[in-house]
Each structure stands twice: as C-alpha cells, then as structure tokens.
Design an enzyme around this catalytic site. Structure first.
Site, mmCIF file in Angstrom:
data_model
loop_
_atom_site.group_PDB
_atom_site.id
_atom_site.type_symbol
_atom_site.label_atom_id
_atom_site.label_comp_id
_atom_site.label_asym_id
_atom_site.label_seq_id
_atom_site.Cartn_x
_atom_site.Cartn_y
_atom_site.Cartn_z
ATOM 1 N N ILE A 1 0.833 -1.202 0.000
ATOM 2 C CA ILE A 1 0.000 0.000 0.000
ATOM 3 C C ILE A 1 0.866 1.248 0.000
ATOM 4 O O ILE A 1 0.640 2.192 -0.746
ATOM 5 C CB ILE A 1 -0.931 0.009 1.228
ATOM 6 C CG1 ILE A 1 -1.916 -1.153 1.160
ATOM 7 C CG2 ILE A 1 -1.686 1.331 1.314
ATOM 8 C CD1 ILE A 1 -2.792 -1.276 2.397
ATOM 9 N N GLU B 1 4.793 3.190 1.922
ATOM 10 C CA GLU B 1 6.037 3.042 2.665
ATOM 11 C C GLU B 1 6.248 4.271 3.521
ATOM 12 O O GLU B 1 6.172 5.403 3.035
ATOM 13 C CB GLU B 1 7.215 2.857 1.707
ATOM 14 C CG GLU B 1 8.521 2.528 2.400
ATOM 15 C CD GLU B 1 9.586 2.066 1.425
ATOM 16 O OE1 GLU B 1 10.701 1.771 1.874
ATOM 17 O OE2 GLU B 1 9.295 1.993 0.220
ATOM 18 N N GLY B 2 6.473 4.054 4.817
ATOM 19 C CA GLY B 2 6.668 5.160 5.737
ATOM 20 C C GLY B 2 8.108 5.259 6.196
ATOM 21 O O GLY B 2 9.005 4.611 5.647
ATOM 22 N N ALA B 3 8.314 6.084 7.232
ATOM 23 C CA ALA B 3 9.671 6.321 7.721
ATOM 24 C C ALA B 3 10.282 5.065 8.334
ATOM 25 O O ALA B 3 11.492 4.873 8.294
ATOM 26 C CB ALA B 3 9.655 7.456 8.749
ATOM 27 N N HIS B 4 9.456 4.187 8.898
ATOM 28 C CA HIS B 4 9.976 3.032 9.625
ATOM 29 C C HIS B 4 9.697 1.695 8.948
ATOM 30 O O HIS B 4 10.119 0.664 9.463
ATOM 31 C CB HIS B 4 9.404 3.014 11.046
ATOM 32 C CG HIS B 4 9.756 4.225 11.842
ATOM 33 N ND1 HIS B 4 11.029 4.749 11.885
ATOM 34 C CD2 HIS B 4 8.990 5.033 12.620
ATOM 35 C CE1 HIS B 4 11.033 5.815 12.662
ATOM 36 N NE2 HIS B 4 9.822 6.002 13.118
ATOM 37 N N GLY B 5 8.995 1.678 7.828
ATOM 38 C CA GLY B 5 8.747 0.400 7.188
ATOM 39 C C GLY B 5 7.609 0.438 6.198
ATOM 40 O O GLY B 5 7.125 1.505 5.816
ATOM 41 N N VAL C 1 3.776 -0.602 4.550
ATOM 42 C CA VAL C 1 2.383 -0.855 4.863
ATOM 43 C C VAL C 1 1.847 -1.755 3.757
ATOM 44 O O VAL C 1 1.902 -1.404 2.577
ATOM 45 C CB VAL C 1 1.555 0.432 4.955
ATOM 46 C CG1 VAL C 1 0.105 0.102 5.306
ATOM 47 C CG2 VAL C 1 2.142 1.381 5.989
ATOM 48 N N ASP D 1 0.416 15.427 13.131
ATOM 49 C CA ASP D 1 0.751 15.197 11.717
ATOM 50 C C ASP D 1 -0.512 15.028 10.874
ATOM 51 O O ASP D 1 -0.591 14.131 10.026
ATOM 52 C CB ASP D 1 1.657 13.981 11.554
ATOM 53 C CG ASP D 1 2.357 13.956 10.186
ATOM 54 O OD1 ASP D 1 2.426 15.024 9.536
ATOM 55 O OD2 ASP D 1 2.822 12.889 9.768
#
Length: 337
Positions: free
Chosen positions: A10, A12-16, A18, A126
């Site tokens: 779905i 990609e964020g700062a830590h991994g 989705v 945020d």
C-alpha cells in the site's frame, strides 16, 4: 499463531512498509504496518510505541482501528482495519472532484475525530490529507499516530520537528518547544482550505520558504498581534519583508463567506485563539446551503478512488505468543518528545 496472506504494497513510511493483507481464518482484509528495527539500536522507536499506546486506548468511528500488534522477526507488525483509499487520493482525482456537500461531510468527520483525540488529551501532530483514510463505506478516519503525544501542560517541552511542512503551525516553524493541541487546529484549517481550493494553501519546499509563504499570505505578525512571538527560539534567526497579507478572497477564491469564516478561525497566529474542534462542529458553515450530505452519498473507493498497488500473494507467519510480556513492558516505558 495467526496467518495472513499479503496481497500487495500500500505504501512506505519512515519506519517500514504498509501492506494489504487478508486474515486467512476470517477472510477479512487488513493493513499490515511492518516496522523493521535494524536501524534502531535502542529497540522499538518511540513513534511506534506512541502509536500503539494511543490506538489501544482510543475508540472512535473516526480513528483507524488497531486490531493487533506483535513482534515478527527483526521487527514488529501493527494490524489495522483496511482502508482502501484516502483524502489525498480524493483530492487528486480530477475525474471525480468533491462536491461542496461532500467536502462538508469530510470536514465534519475530521473535526469529530480531532475533537475526540483532544478530549483524550492527545495531539496528533501530523494531520494531512495522506493521513486521513476513507473506508469502503465512505467514512473518513484519522490514521498514523506515530507522532501523537499526550498533552500534559503548556510548560512541558515537546519536539518542534513534527507535522508535515505544508500543515505545520507557525509556532513550530519558529522552533517552539512549548505548544498545545492547537497545532492540529492549524492543520485542520490548511486541510479545509485545500479541499476548497483543490491545492495546498502553503506549499513551501523548505522550512524557511514555508514560513515565508505563511507570513506573506497572512501578513507579518507582531508582538501585539501574536503575544510571545519575540520569545520563540527562532524568531531572531531570520527576517522577511513586511507583508500586509492577502485578502481572504484571494486565499480562497470562490469560497462562500461561511467557509472563509471557518478557515480564518483556524489559521490564526496566536494558538490560543484557534477555534476548538468541538466548537467548530456547530459553526454556521455546516448549517448553510448546500448542507453536508449523507454518508451514503459520499465517494466510495469502488467508484475509482482505490489506492494502486502491485498485486502479489504469499503467506506470512506471524507469531503472537511468548512476546507479549516483553512488548507490554516496552509500552509501559516512558517516551520522549
């Protein structure tokens, strides 16, 4: 022992990553937020702990629901209800522009979610269209509480490196370490303006440019118009040419007086003067024609707003036993910022 079939990526964020998944036993779709700790020598990042802490305590129709959380390999997995689209996709779908009643309904859902968070003494920190997801039924829900923080008092310092730049309150841009949940209200005003204008109100490419755009648009603040301005940490680090500000007609071209009236109640320099979310829900904006529409009339992801992802299928074995005691001890530990 639980099993999920991963259907695709779905985001990609700062830590991994989705991922979209499906619970094999129930057949229900879920969102799997996989966090890898390889880069974090001290263990689970504070942002992940905050998100789990907050979501475990929250119960609102307008907050994305956390279904489960457990360790896996060198990381951790958060299991959320699956939300097939989001406000960002809706705003960028030129073929299906939002109507005014739909904008009002989304804004009412957002305000209900924000009011609930603030009633729980939680700052999201945020809020932005990409963090406002839409269910299959058309309900908007607040997601990604990785920067969320319990608000204790105005005397406690917090990090000013929060909020995505376009939606960052001016006190944060000036380096404030003492602030309140009013930073969320500024973001709400930016989001409402963006829904009406169909583009961001303050699209800065750097922090300095962001502040310059805000000052040029709203006018140069002074100690009289914004008490405490000169005491902010970064106030003397940069100056901008004096600006009288733009008219609200230029800021929100074609907008009705009611939407202008609501936006300007959020986009105020003094944080304490911003309209609380609970009070905003009874603003005349929501009671003038055209009225907010029913949820049944809201856009559905099946109507063409679905998030795009590359479809793959494979099984992921996710153990949920023997590690919960360690997890709970981590969650009980204090977090900073």
């Amino acid at each position: 022992m639980e099993m999920f079939k991963v259907m695709g990526k779905i985001g990609e964020g700062a830590h991994g990553l989705v991922l979209r998944g499906r619970h094999i036993v129930s057949g229900h779709d879920v969102a799997l937020k996989k966090v890898t700790f390889k880069k974090f020598e001290d263990g689970i990042p504070n942002s992940v702990l905050r998100e789990i802490k907050a979501l475990r305590e929250l119960d609102s129709d307008y907050i994305v629901q956390l279904l489960d959380a457990f360790p896996q390999g060198l990381g951790f997995v958060l299991v959320f209800e699956y939300m097939p689209s989001g406000l960002w996709e809706m705003l960028n779908d030129a073929a299906n522009p939002l109507s005014i009643p739909q904008v009002k309904t989304y804004m009412r859902m957002l305000l209900r979610g924000v009011a609930y968070l603030h009633s729980c003494s939680i700052m999201h920190r945020d809020l932005k269209p990409a963090n406002l997801l839409v269910s299959r039924d058309g309900v908007l829900k607040i997601a990604d509480l990785g920067l969320a923080r319990i608000f204790w008092s105005e005397t406690r310092p917090y990090s000013h490196q929060v909020a995505t730049r376009w939606y960052r309150a001016p006190e944060l841009l000036y380096g404030a370490r003492h602030y309140t949940h009013a930073v969320d209200l500024w973001a709400v005003g930016c989001i409402l303006a963006e829904m009406h204008n169909r583009h961001p109100l303050f699209p800065g490419e750097t922090d300095i440019e962001q502040l310059a755009i805000v000052v040029r648009t709203l006018g140069t603040p002074t100690e009289e118009s914004w008490p405490g301005l000169t005491k902010l940490p970064d106030y003397n680090k940069i100056t901008f040419p004096h600006s009288p500000g733009l008219s609200w007609r230029k800021m929100l071209p074609g907008a009705c007086p009611e939407v202008v009236g609501l936006v300007r109640r959020f986009l105020l320099y003094p944080a304490g003067h911003r309209l609380p979310a609970e009070k905003a829900l009874v603003h005349p904006y929501f009671f003038t024609e055209p009225l907010p529409c029913l949820v049944s009339a809201m856009p559905k992801p099946e109507d063409g707003h679905r998030q795009r992802f590359k479809r793959t299928e494979y099984n992921v074995d996710m153990p949920a036993d023997q590690m919960f005691q360690a997890l709970n001890s981590l969650l009980a530990a204090p977090t900073d910022n």
